[in-house]
Design an enzyme around this catalytic site. Structure first.
Site, PDB file in Angstrom:
ATOM      1  N   GLU A  45       6.278  11.874 -31.277  1.00 18.44           N
ATOM      2  CA  GLU A  45       5.841  11.352 -32.563  1.00 18.44           C
ATOM      3  C   GLU A  45       6.116  12.372 -33.666  1.00 18.44           C
ATOM      4  O   GLU A  45       5.867  13.574 -33.497  1.00 18.44           O
ATOM      5  CB  GLU A  45       4.344  11.049 -32.459  1.00 18.44           C
ATOM      6  CG  GLU A  45       3.702  10.450 -33.677  1.00 18.44           C
ATOM      7  CD  GLU A  45       2.231  10.129 -33.434  1.00 18.44           C
ATOM      8  OE1 GLU A  45       1.625   9.473 -34.299  1.00 18.44           O
ATOM      9  OE2 GLU A  45       1.689  10.543 -32.375  1.00 18.44           O
ATOM     10  N   LYS A 114       3.875   2.740 -37.066  1.00 19.96           N
ATOM     11  CA  LYS A 114       2.668   2.799 -36.240  1.00 19.96           C
ATOM     12  C   LYS A 114       1.621   1.831 -36.783  1.00 19.96           C
ATOM     13  O   LYS A 114       1.412   1.737 -37.992  1.00 19.96           O
ATOM     14  CB  LYS A 114       2.126   4.229 -36.238  1.00 19.96           C
ATOM     15  CG  LYS A 114       1.005   4.511 -35.262  1.00 19.96           C
ATOM     16  CD  LYS A 114       0.690   6.013 -35.252  1.00 19.96           C
ATOM     17  CE  LYS A 114      -0.368   6.388 -34.235  1.00 19.96           C
ATOM     18  NZ  LYS A 114      -0.603   7.856 -34.212  1.00 19.96           N
ATOM     19  N   CYS A 172       2.031   6.386 -30.022  1.00 19.13           N
ATOM     20  CA  CYS A 172       0.818   7.114 -29.637  1.00 19.13           C
ATOM     21  C   CYS A 172      -0.439   6.249 -29.565  1.00 19.13           C
ATOM     22  O   CYS A 172      -0.644   5.530 -28.605  1.00 19.13           O
ATOM     23  CB  CYS A 172       0.608   8.295 -30.574  1.00 19.13           C
ATOM     24  SG  CYS A 172      -0.527   9.535 -29.878  1.00 19.13           S
ATOM     25  N   GLY A 363      -5.054  -7.416  25.013  1.00 18.15           N
ATOM     26  CA  GLY A 363      -4.122  -6.837  25.964  1.00 18.15           C
ATOM     27  C   GLY A 363      -3.793  -5.420  25.556  1.00 18.15           C
ATOM     28  O   GLY A 363      -3.334  -5.174  24.433  1.00 18.15           O
ATOM     29  N   VAL A 364      -4.034  -4.481  26.444  1.00 15.58           N
ATOM     30  CA  VAL A 364      -3.827  -3.063  26.144  1.00 15.58           C
ATOM     31  C   VAL A 364      -2.657  -2.562  26.978  1.00 15.58           C
ATOM     32  O   VAL A 364      -2.752  -2.462  28.204  1.00 15.58           O
ATOM     33  CB  VAL A 364      -5.100  -2.245  26.438  1.00 15.58           C
ATOM     34  CG1 VAL A 364      -4.899  -0.789  26.046  1.00 15.58           C
ATOM     35  CG2 VAL A 364      -6.303  -2.834  25.702  1.00 15.58           C
ATOM     36  N   GLY A 486     -10.727 -16.384  26.871  1.00 14.09           N
ATOM     37  CA  GLY A 486     -11.452 -16.770  25.655  1.00 14.09           C
ATOM     38  C   GLY A 486     -10.791 -16.228  24.400  1.00 14.09           C
ATOM     39  O   GLY A 486      -9.569 -16.284  24.265  1.00 14.09           O
ATOM     40  N   TYR A 504       7.839 -16.518  21.866  1.00 14.08           N
ATOM     41  CA  TYR A 504       7.132 -17.652  21.279  1.00 14.08           C
ATOM     42  C   TYR A 504       6.003 -18.111  22.205  1.00 14.08           C
ATOM     43  O   TYR A 504       6.190 -18.318  23.396  1.00 14.08           O
ATOM     44  CB  TYR A 504       8.114 -18.804  21.046  1.00 14.08           C
ATOM     45  CG  TYR A 504       7.549 -19.922  20.217  1.00 14.08           C
ATOM     46  CD1 TYR A 504       7.554 -19.852  18.822  1.00 14.08           C
ATOM     47  CD2 TYR A 504       7.004 -21.051  20.819  1.00 14.08           C
ATOM     48  CE1 TYR A 504       7.044 -20.881  18.051  1.00 14.08           C
ATOM     49  CE2 TYR A 504       6.492 -22.083  20.058  1.00 14.08           C
ATOM     50  CZ  TYR A 504       6.505 -21.991  18.673  1.00 14.08           C
ATOM     51  OH  TYR A 504       6.001 -23.013  17.912  1.00 14.08           O
TER      52      TYR A 504
END
Length: 668
Positions: A45, A114, A172, A363-364, A486, A504
């Site tokens: 500015e 401005k 500004c 499922g681990v 479940g 799928y």
């Protein structure tokens, strides 16, 4: 500018000689000679005079000098195809305006005054300047020419076909008011917003200043460049920060040094440069429907043409190789904590709707994805005050399971205190092959028991490496066993979903999947985060770190003779780092394959990838992304955690019959 819509922007902090337009002109020209490759350059500015001239703004000597050198600076821009913004006081009729002059190709294109003058505490601008309100004359005589003047000016370059570059300017304090002029400019089409500024430094102000710039770039879906005055302004009562910032659509691209940041004080001119992505800004505006609703607030603007070169070389911008993963450090930890919290909150709500005592089956496998889902499930139980024993972890070794992943799965379940169980699916799979009349890898399995079949697998010909039925039977048996119990918590991640790397109605399906919008490159960091912050020491942490270092594999093909994983997912598909890079830029940003390829040349990957590998991986990505959409059309519920989600109910709706030919053609 280049053909992909990147525009190079520079914000310069000037070594200011207060009240000397001639000295400031020389310094501005010197800086411009140093940044000739920039498309847009913005100075602070009142940069031609200095912001702190006070009552000298009433002196004709100062005002005449500023007007005279403005013409000299404009002349230096001839032939450069560069837009330059400098600040100066401008006389018009009975008023004096704090203004920004916009220069290009030897001309003064326009002058923007401005609008918001601070007149509180240390600021006293209303003593010298008049706030512009749009009622001013449309032109001003300056530097021997008649120049467009007003708050209604925008500057436009045709640029690359289909990628117009529209620039708006505010000054500004205009940014600090409730509705900045740049908001209207953006609604009218400005994609690059410039702010020549003089902002003094006080304790804590820099953080707020940065928030303003970054926030306004996000609200306006624009690039915002802020050039701040530096410490060579007068310091009679205040010190100026020399703080410049470049932000794009809510993200900080570049930030300069500033007074008080701990770095050595810089008293010479300095600047920051970054390439802003106008192409992405315009694409983002098209897809963000609420942005276009702002058009009802648009004011009439005059557009002034300028020219930009379209042969910009290189790229001045950091391109992360893993765009889904923040840089290592506090931000990464904050991001991981946020994501993990979202996952747990999503699963908790679903679990609350289940009948009391319902088991949570998962499922681990000893791999990354199932580990992350298990950690989320365990922490969700803690959150809800449920005993961890309601989590039933089932590990189901088959013909590709290695001792390392199996042991990691058993160790993790034991350390976390859930209900563990192991079911070897080998016999079930072998019986299924028989019932189907299938001969895996050409092996007649009639009359073979599991040990004999394993021996036959070990003796199969070296070229017999792929058998999709062999893999799918094992994957579907695992899901059959899980769903027979479940409620099932899913494990698949976003990258697998994008590539259709799932069977799928097998690992593709569950009752709720907390990992559904987490890309593979982030999964590893999340597992490590939990290891370091939830389990900082002990066997859980050790097991998690071992899992994080395991080769990514579905373990559906036979292991090596030494019992090691031979089926590498990345060996088949290409590196996940490349896939996630393409996923982010093609799906999140809407980039063409050519633009993705261009960016890859500047990306900070964890390793160097040969161009041929990147090309091959990109073809794999687009081919599979299109052809596997039918899997994404019916996926379980799960929480969106980032900016990319492929849920058919939320973010991504795509026909399963779409043809990838056009994308593959552009990938050549």
């Amino acid at each position: 500018m280049n053909r992909f819509g990147f525009v190079r922007v520079t914000c310069a902090t000037l070594r200011t000689t207060v009240a000397s337009p001639e000295a400031n002109c020389r310094e501005i020209v010197r800086v411009l000679d140093s940044v000739t490759d920039s498309d847009v350059v913005v100075f602070p500015e009142l940069s031609l005079t200095g912001y702190t001239c006070g009552d000298l703004f009433g002196q004709d000597v100062l005002l005449d000098g500023a007007a005279r050198v403005l013409g000299e600076i404009a002349a230096t821009t001839a032939g450069r195809k560069q837009l330059v913004v400098v600040g100066l006081p401008v006389r018009l009729e009975n008023g004096l305006y704090n203004a920004a002059a916009v220069l290009a190709d030897g001309e003064i294109l326009g002058i923007v005054p401005k609008q918001s003058l601070p007149n509180y505490k240390e600021f006293y601008e209303s003593r010298w300047f008049r706030p512009a309100d749009g009622t001013e004359p449309l032109e001003v005589e300056i530097a021997g020419r008649s120049v467009p003047f007003g708050v209604d000016l925008l500057f436009e370059s045709a640029g690359v076909p289909g990628l117009p570059v529209v620039v708006g300017v505010e000054i500004c304090e205009d940014l600090w008011v409730p509705i900045p002029p740049s908001s209207y400019q953006a609604a009218a089409g400005a994609a690059i917003l410039l702010n020549p500024s003089a902002s003094n430094e006080t304790i804590g102000k820099s953080a707020y200043r940065k928030d303003l710039v970054v926030g306004q770039s996000g609200r306006c879906v624009a690039a915002y460049a802020y050039a701040g005055s530096g410490p060579t302004e007068s310091t009679t009562d205040i010190v100026f920060a020399g703080h410049s910032l470049i932000a794009e659509n809510g993200r900080l691209l570049e930030e300069s040094a500033r007074v008080g940041d701990g770095s050595p004080l810089r008293r010479g001119s300095y600047w920051i440069t970054s390439d802003v992505d106008v192409g992405r800004i315009l694409a983002e505006r098209r897809t963000t429907t609420t942005f276009d609703q702002g058009s009802r607030f648009v004011r009439p603007y005059r557009r002034i043409d300028f020219a930009l070169a379209t042969d910009m070389a290189g790229l001045r911008r950091f391109v992360p190789g893993a765009p889904f993963v923040p840089a290592e450090g506090p931000e990464l930890h904050r991001r991981c904590a946020e994501i993990f919290g979202i996952q747990c909150a999503g699963l908790a709500k679903r679990v609350e709707q289940l009948p009391a005592g319902t088991s949570l089956n998962i499922g681990v496998s000893g791999g990354l994805d199932s580990t992350l889902s298990l950690l989320v499930t365990v922490k969700t139980c803690d959150l809800l005050g449920l005993d961890r024993s309601v989590v039933r972890g089932l590990t189901m070794p088959g013909f590709g399971t290695t001792s390392r992943t199996r042991q990691n799965a058993l160790d993790l379940m034991g350390h976390l205190g859930i209900s563990p169980e192991t079911i070897d699916i080998s016999e079930l799979a072998l019986q299924t092959f028989r019932e189907l009349g299938h001969q895996p890898f050409g092996i007649d399995c009639r009359g073979l028991d599991v040990p004999a079949f394993r021996e036959a697998l070990a003796r199969r010909p070296a070229g017999a490496r792929n058998d999709l039925t062999f893999e799918n039977v094992q994957a579907r048996l695992r899901t059959f066993l899980l769903m027979s119990r479940g409620f099932v918590v899913g494990t698949g991640d976003l990258s697998e979903l994008a590539l259709g790397w799932c069977t799928y109605n097998a690992d593709h399906m569950s009752m709720y999947n907390p990992n559904c919008s987490i890309p593979k490159t982030l999964v590893k960091f999340l597992v490590r985060y939990v290891a370091e912050h939830e389990f900082p020491a002990g066997p859980v942490r050790d097991t998690l770190m071992s899992i994080a270092e395991t080769l990514i594999s579905p373990e559906l093909l036979p292991a090596s003779a030494a019992g090691e994983i031979e089926q590498s997912t990345e060996g088949t598909l290409g590196p996940y780092e490349i896939h996630d890079f393409i996923l982010f830029h093609a799906i999140r940003c809407g980039y063409s394959p050519e633009k993705v390829r261009f960016l890859s040349g500047f990306a900070a990957f964890t390793q160097e990838y040969p161009p041929a590998l990147f090309e091959r991986t990109m073809r794999t990505f687009f081919t599979r992304f299109f052809r596997q959409q039918y899997k994404r059309s019916c996926v379980p519920d799960g929480p969106k955690v980032g900016t990319v989600s492929l849920s058919p109910r939320g973010d991504w709706r795509m026909p399963s019959d779409a043809d990838p030919a056009a994308w593959l053609g552009h990938a050549e």
